[in-house]
Design an enzyme around this catalytic site. Structure first.
Site, PDB file in Angstrom:
ATOM      1  N   CYS A 117       7.807  82.952  66.461  1.00  0.00           N
ATOM      2  CA  CYS A 117       7.559  83.933  67.784  1.00  0.00           C
ATOM      3  C   CYS A 117       6.379  83.048  68.606  1.00  0.00           C
ATOM      4  O   CYS A 117       5.866  83.932  69.530  1.00  0.00           O
ATOM      5  CB  CYS A 117       7.339  85.674  67.100  1.00  0.00           C
ATOM      6  SG  CYS A 117       5.903  85.467  65.826  1.00  0.00           S
ATOM      7  N   CYS A 145       5.803  90.122  61.500  1.00  0.00           N
ATOM      8  CA  CYS A 145       4.577  91.167  61.849  1.00  0.00           C
ATOM      9  C   CYS A 145       3.749  92.042  61.048  1.00  0.00           C
ATOM     10  O   CYS A 145       2.272  91.458  61.639  1.00  0.00           O
ATOM     11  CB  CYS A 145       5.067  92.079  63.214  1.00  0.00           C
ATOM     12  SG  CYS A 145       6.556  91.572  64.706  1.00  0.00           S
TER      13      CYS A 145
END
Ligand code: FES
Length: 143
Positions: free
Chosen positions: A35, A104
Protein backbone atom coordinates in the site's frame (compact mmCIF):
# COMPACT_ATOMS: atom_id res chain seq x y z
CA UNK A 1 -22.88 -1.19 10.06
CA UNK A 2 -20.52 1.66 9.34
CA UNK A 3 -17.24 0.67 7.76
CA UNK A 4 -15.25 2.39 10.48
CA UNK A 5 -15.96 2.47 14.20
CA UNK A 6 -16.40 5.73 16.09
CA UNK A 7 -13.04 5.13 17.71
CA UNK A 8 -11.25 4.74 14.38
CA UNK A 9 -12.85 7.96 13.14
CA UNK A 10 -11.95 9.76 16.36
CA UNK A 11 -8.29 8.70 16.25
CA UNK A 12 -8.13 9.45 12.55
CA UNK A 13 -9.58 12.94 12.96
CA UNK A 14 -7.77 13.77 16.21
CA UNK A 15 -4.69 11.61 16.27
CA UNK A 16 -2.87 11.56 19.63
CA UNK A 17 0.89 11.93 19.95
CA UNK A 18 1.61 13.16 16.43
CA UNK A 19 5.06 14.55 15.87
CA UNK A 20 8.75 13.99 16.34
CA UNK A 21 10.88 13.55 19.47
CA UNK A 22 14.24 15.22 19.04
CA UNK A 23 17.02 13.00 20.41
CA UNK A 24 14.64 10.09 20.74
CA UNK A 25 16.07 7.03 22.49
CA UNK A 26 14.59 4.75 19.87
CA UNK A 27 13.16 5.33 16.40
CA UNK A 28 11.34 2.74 14.36
CA UNK A 29 10.32 3.10 10.75
CA UNK A 30 8.36 0.51 8.87
CA UNK A 31 6.50 0.44 5.62
CA UNK A 32 4.15 -1.73 3.73
CA UNK A 33 5.37 -2.23 0.18
CA UNK A 34 1.93 -3.07 -1.15
CA UNK A 35 0.00 0.00 0.00
CA UNK A 36 3.05 2.27 0.27
CA UNK A 37 2.18 3.46 3.76
CA UNK A 38 5.01 4.45 6.07
CA UNK A 39 4.96 4.73 9.85
CA UNK A 40 7.62 6.18 12.12
CA UNK A 41 7.60 5.93 15.92
CA UNK A 42 9.82 7.85 18.34
CA UNK A 43 10.39 6.73 21.93
CA UNK A 44 11.78 8.53 24.94
CA UNK A 45 12.81 5.93 27.49
CA UNK A 46 13.78 6.32 31.14
CA UNK A 47 14.44 3.39 33.47
CA UNK A 48 12.85 0.95 31.06
CA UNK A 49 9.67 3.02 30.89
CA UNK A 50 8.35 4.74 27.78
CA UNK A 51 7.98 8.24 29.14
CA UNK A 52 7.07 9.76 25.79
CA UNK A 53 6.13 8.56 22.35
CA UNK A 54 5.30 10.31 19.11
CA UNK A 55 4.54 9.16 15.61
CA UNK A 56 4.48 10.27 12.00
CA UNK A 57 2.42 8.24 9.62
CA UNK A 58 2.15 8.75 5.89
CA UNK A 59 -0.69 6.53 5.00
CA UNK A 60 -4.34 5.73 5.14
CA UNK A 61 -6.80 6.67 7.86
CA UNK A 62 -6.61 3.26 9.50
CA UNK A 63 -2.84 3.47 9.68
CA UNK A 64 -3.12 6.87 11.36
CA UNK A 65 -5.78 5.63 13.79
CA UNK A 66 -3.72 2.49 14.53
CA UNK A 67 -0.56 4.44 15.27
CA UNK A 68 -2.46 6.93 17.39
CA UNK A 69 -4.03 4.14 19.43
CA UNK A 70 -0.76 2.20 19.69
CA UNK A 71 1.07 5.24 21.07
CA UNK A 72 -1.70 5.78 23.64
CA UNK A 73 -1.42 2.14 24.69
CA UNK A 74 2.34 2.20 25.32
CA UNK A 75 2.76 5.68 26.78
CA UNK A 76 3.94 5.53 30.38
CA UNK A 77 4.29 1.75 30.17
CA UNK A 78 7.36 -0.42 30.66
CA UNK A 79 9.17 -1.56 27.52
CA UNK A 80 8.07 -5.12 28.16
CA UNK A 81 4.46 -4.08 27.70
CA UNK A 82 5.24 -2.26 24.47
CA UNK A 83 6.90 -5.43 23.18
CA UNK A 84 3.79 -7.36 24.07
CA UNK A 85 1.53 -5.02 22.12
CA UNK A 86 -0.12 -6.95 19.33
CA UNK A 87 -1.94 -5.68 16.30
CA UNK A 88 -4.92 -7.59 17.61
CA UNK A 89 -4.93 -5.52 20.80
CA UNK A 90 -4.69 -2.33 18.76
CA UNK A 91 -7.55 -3.43 16.52
CA UNK A 92 -9.67 -4.36 19.52
CA UNK A 93 -8.98 -1.04 21.21
CA UNK A 94 -10.22 0.64 18.03
CA UNK A 95 -13.40 -1.47 18.17
CA UNK A 96 -12.33 -3.29 15.05
CA UNK A 97 -11.01 -2.55 11.58
CA UNK A 98 -12.33 -3.75 8.23
CA UNK A 99 -10.62 -6.98 7.14
CA UNK A 100 -8.69 -5.29 4.35
CA UNK A 101 -7.36 -2.79 6.88
CA UNK A 102 -5.98 -5.19 9.46
CA UNK A 103 -2.52 -4.85 7.95
CA UNK A 104 -2.56 -1.17 9.00
CA UNK A 105 -2.60 -2.27 12.64
CA UNK A 106 0.18 -4.75 11.91
CA UNK A 107 2.25 -1.80 10.77
CA UNK A 108 1.69 -0.13 14.16
CA UNK A 109 2.84 -3.23 16.05
CA UNK A 110 5.92 -3.49 13.85
CA UNK A 111 6.77 0.20 14.21
CA UNK A 112 6.67 -0.01 18.02
CA UNK A 113 8.85 -3.14 18.02
CA UNK A 114 11.33 -1.65 15.62
CA UNK A 115 11.65 1.48 17.80
CA UNK A 116 12.37 -0.68 20.86
CA UNK A 117 14.91 -2.69 18.86
CA UNK A 118 16.61 0.55 17.83
CA UNK A 119 16.80 1.55 21.49
CA UNK A 120 18.31 -1.81 22.42
CA UNK A 121 20.81 -1.65 19.56
CA UNK A 122 21.89 1.91 20.36
CA UNK A 123 22.46 1.02 24.00
CA UNK A 124 24.13 -2.32 23.45
CA UNK A 125 21.36 -4.11 25.30
CA UNK A 126 21.32 -7.83 24.62
CA UNK A 127 17.99 -9.24 23.59
CA UNK A 128 16.47 -12.37 22.26
CA UNK A 129 16.13 -11.89 18.52
CA UNK A 130 12.94 -13.95 18.62
CA UNK A 131 11.31 -10.81 19.98
CA UNK A 132 11.70 -9.07 16.69
CA UNK A 133 11.56 -11.58 13.91
CA UNK A 134 10.76 -15.04 12.85
CA UNK A 135 13.99 -16.97 13.39
CA UNK A 136 12.75 -19.82 11.25
CA UNK A 137 13.10 -17.65 8.18
CA UNK A 138 16.30 -15.89 9.20
CA UNK A 139 19.60 -17.02 7.77
CA UNK A 140 21.61 -15.22 10.45
CA UNK A 141 20.38 -17.04 13.50
CA UNK A 142 20.39 -20.67 14.30
CA UNK A 143 17.52 -21.23 16.64
FE1 FES B 1 -1.71 -0.02 4.14
FE2 FES B 1 -3.31 1.34 5.66
S1 FES B 1 -3.64 0.76 3.62
S2 FES B 1 -1.30 0.69 6.13
Amino acid sequence: MALYSEKVMDHFRNPRNVGVIENADGVGEVGNAKCGDIMKIYLKIENDVIVDVKFETFGCGSAIASSSMATEMIKGKPISEALGLTNKAVTEALDGLPAQKIHCSVLAEEAVKSAVKDYYDKNGIIYDCKLFHDCATCEHCHH
